[in-house]
Design a protein around this motif. Structure first.
Motif, PDB file in Angstrom:
ATOM      1  N   THR A  92       0.838  -1.197   0.000  1.00  0.00           N
ATOM      2  CA  THR A  92       0.000   0.000   0.000  1.00  0.00           C
ATOM      3  C   THR A  92       0.873   1.247   0.000  1.00  0.00           C
ATOM      4  O   THR A  92       1.973   1.264   0.560  1.00  0.00           O
ATOM      5  N   PRO A 100      -2.304   5.426   4.923  1.00  0.00           N
ATOM      6  CA  PRO A 100      -2.574   4.784   3.636  1.00  0.00           C
ATOM      7  C   PRO A 100      -3.404   5.694   2.742  1.00  0.00           C
ATOM      8  O   PRO A 100      -4.349   6.339   3.193  1.00  0.00           O
ATOM      9  N   TYR A 104      -2.147   1.241  -4.530  1.00  0.00           N
ATOM     10  CA  TYR A 104      -1.300   0.065  -4.409  1.00  0.00           C
ATOM     11  C   TYR A 104      -0.185   0.123  -5.440  1.00  0.00           C
ATOM     12  O   TYR A 104      -0.370   0.607  -6.558  1.00  0.00           O
TER      13      TYR A 104
END
Length: 324
Positions: A92, A100, A104
Motif C-alpha cells: 500500500t 494509507p 497500491y
C-alpha cells in the motif's frame, strides 16, 4: 437608416435562436459497443534501482461512479533476458505522515542494470489472459559542461543574459538513443538560507526537441527537479559521436556569487521517448483534428513499460563557469 435597421433585426433574430437552442436539452441514446476493462501496466525502470510497478484497470468513457481502479491481487513476474527472476509483492502507498492513501504498488528486489532486457508479465482475477511489456535498460552517457558566456548587448543592470554549452556523448553509436534533460539557473539570494532558492529555466534554443512541463507524470517517474524539460534523439551525434548544445539563460545581476548552472539528464529508452512524444502530440491536438493515440507497448492491455539510465547531475557556480 434602413440598412442599420436590417442589421439590428438580424442580430435580434440570431440572439433569439441561440436562447431557444440553449434551452433545449436532448438525451442521446448511446448505441455504440461498450468495452470490457483492461489491465493497465505502468512502470519506468531505472538502472541501479529496484522495480516499482503500478497495475490498474481501465475505465469505459461513459461509466460513472467507478470505484478505485488499482488492482491489489495480481501476480506480476519479472524476467531478465527471458529468465524468470522474481514475483513482485504488492504494498500500500502511504502519504508523508504514514497514512494509507488507498493506492497500491508492486515492488521487486532485483536491482536493474544497464543492458538488461526486462520483461514484466501480469495476471489478475476477473481478467482474461495476461499482459506483458518489455524494455532494455539504457546505458549512462557522459554530459560535460563546456563553457558559458554573458550577452552584454541584451543584459541590463537587473538581468544578465547569456549562453551555456554542454557536450552530450552518444552512448551507443550503433543504435538510436534518446535523452531527457532539465536545466536551470539556481539563485540563492541569501547564503544564510541555502534552501531558499529561485530557479530560472534554460531556453533550449539550440536543440531540435520535444518539450513538456515536469509536473504530474514526471514528478512521479523521475527524481529530477520540476519545471520545463526537453527530450530528443541522437541524430545530431551521428557523424562525430557527440554534439555540443547551446542553452540560453537569464539570471538576476545582483546574485552572481550565489548562482549555479545546473543540468540534470538521463538516457531514456525508445518506449519512454515514444510515450512522452505521444502525450505532447495529444495535448496539442485540436478538437476537430486527427486524434492522437497515446503510445503503449503493453501486449494484452495498455500502459507503458519503459526505462532510463541513472540520473546525471552537472552543477557549476556561475563565476567559476565564466572562468572555465
Amino acid at each position: 437608416m434602413t440598412r442599420i435597421k436590417d442589421i439590428v433585426l438580424r442580430a435580434l433574430a440570431l440572439l433569439a435562436s441561440v436562447v431557444m437552442l440553449g434551452g433545449c436539452e436532448t438525451d442521446v441514446e448511446f448505441r455504440g459497443e461498450g468495452t470490457e476493462p483492461q489491465m493497465v501496466l505502468y512502470t519506468v525502470l531505472t538502472a541501479h534501482t529496484t522495480p516499482t510497478v503500478h497495475l490498474s484497470s481501465s475505465t469505459f468513457i461513459l461509466d460513472n461512479g467507478i470505484p478505485h481502479r488499482d488492482i491489489a491481487n495480481a501476480n506480476i513476474r519479472l524476467y531478465v533476458d527471458d529468465q524468470y527472476v522474481e514475483t513482485l509483492s504488492c504494498g500500500t502507498v502511504v502519504d508523508q505522515v504514514g497514512n494509507p492513501t488507498g493506492d497500491y504498488l508492486y515492488f521487486g528486489k532485483h536491482i536493474c542494470k544497464s543492458g538488461e532486457r526486462i520483461t514484466l508479465v501480469a495476471t489478475a482475477p476477473k481478467f482474461k489472459g495476461e499482459v506483458r511489456g518489455e524494455t532494455v535498460i539504457p546505458p549512462v552517457t557522459n554530459v560535460e559542461f563546456v563553457t558559458a558566456g554573458e550577452d552584454a548587448a541584451n543584459s541590463t543592470d537587473y538581468i544578465t543574459e547569456g549562453s551555456v554549452y554542454y557536450r552530450f556523448l552518444d552512448p551507443q553509436p550503433e543504435v538510436e538513443n534518446y535523452f531527457w534533460i532539465h536545466g536551470e539557473m539556481v539563485v540563492t539570494p541569501d547564503p544564510q538560507m541555502p534552501t531558499h532558492t529561485y530557479e530560472y529555466p534554460y531556453d533550449y534554443s539550440d536543440i531540435a526537441f520535444s518539450s513538456g512541463d515536469a509536473e504530474g507524470f514526471i514528478e512521479d517517474t523521475f527524481d529530477a527537479g520540476t519545471g520545463p524539460y526537453v527530450y530528443f534523439d541522437d541524430s545530431d551525434m551521428a557523424e562525430r559521436g557527440f554534439c555540443v548544445y547551446k542553452m540560453d539563460y537569464h539570471t538576476p545581476s545582483e546574485f552572481f556569487a550565489e548562482t549555479v548552472f545546473k543540468l540534470e539528464s538521463y538516457v531514456i529508452d525508445t518506449h519512454l521517448y515514444s510515450y512522452l512524444r505521444s502525450l505532447e502530440l495529444a495535448s496539442s491536438s485540436t478538437m476537430f483534428g486527427e486524434p492522437v493515440q497515446v503510445y503503449t507497448n503493453v501486449e494484452g492491455g495498455i500502459g507503458l513499460v519503459g526505462s532510463r539510465s541513472v540520473l546525471l547531475k552537472n552543477e557549476l557556480p556561475y563565476l567559476s563557469a565564466l572562468d572555465h
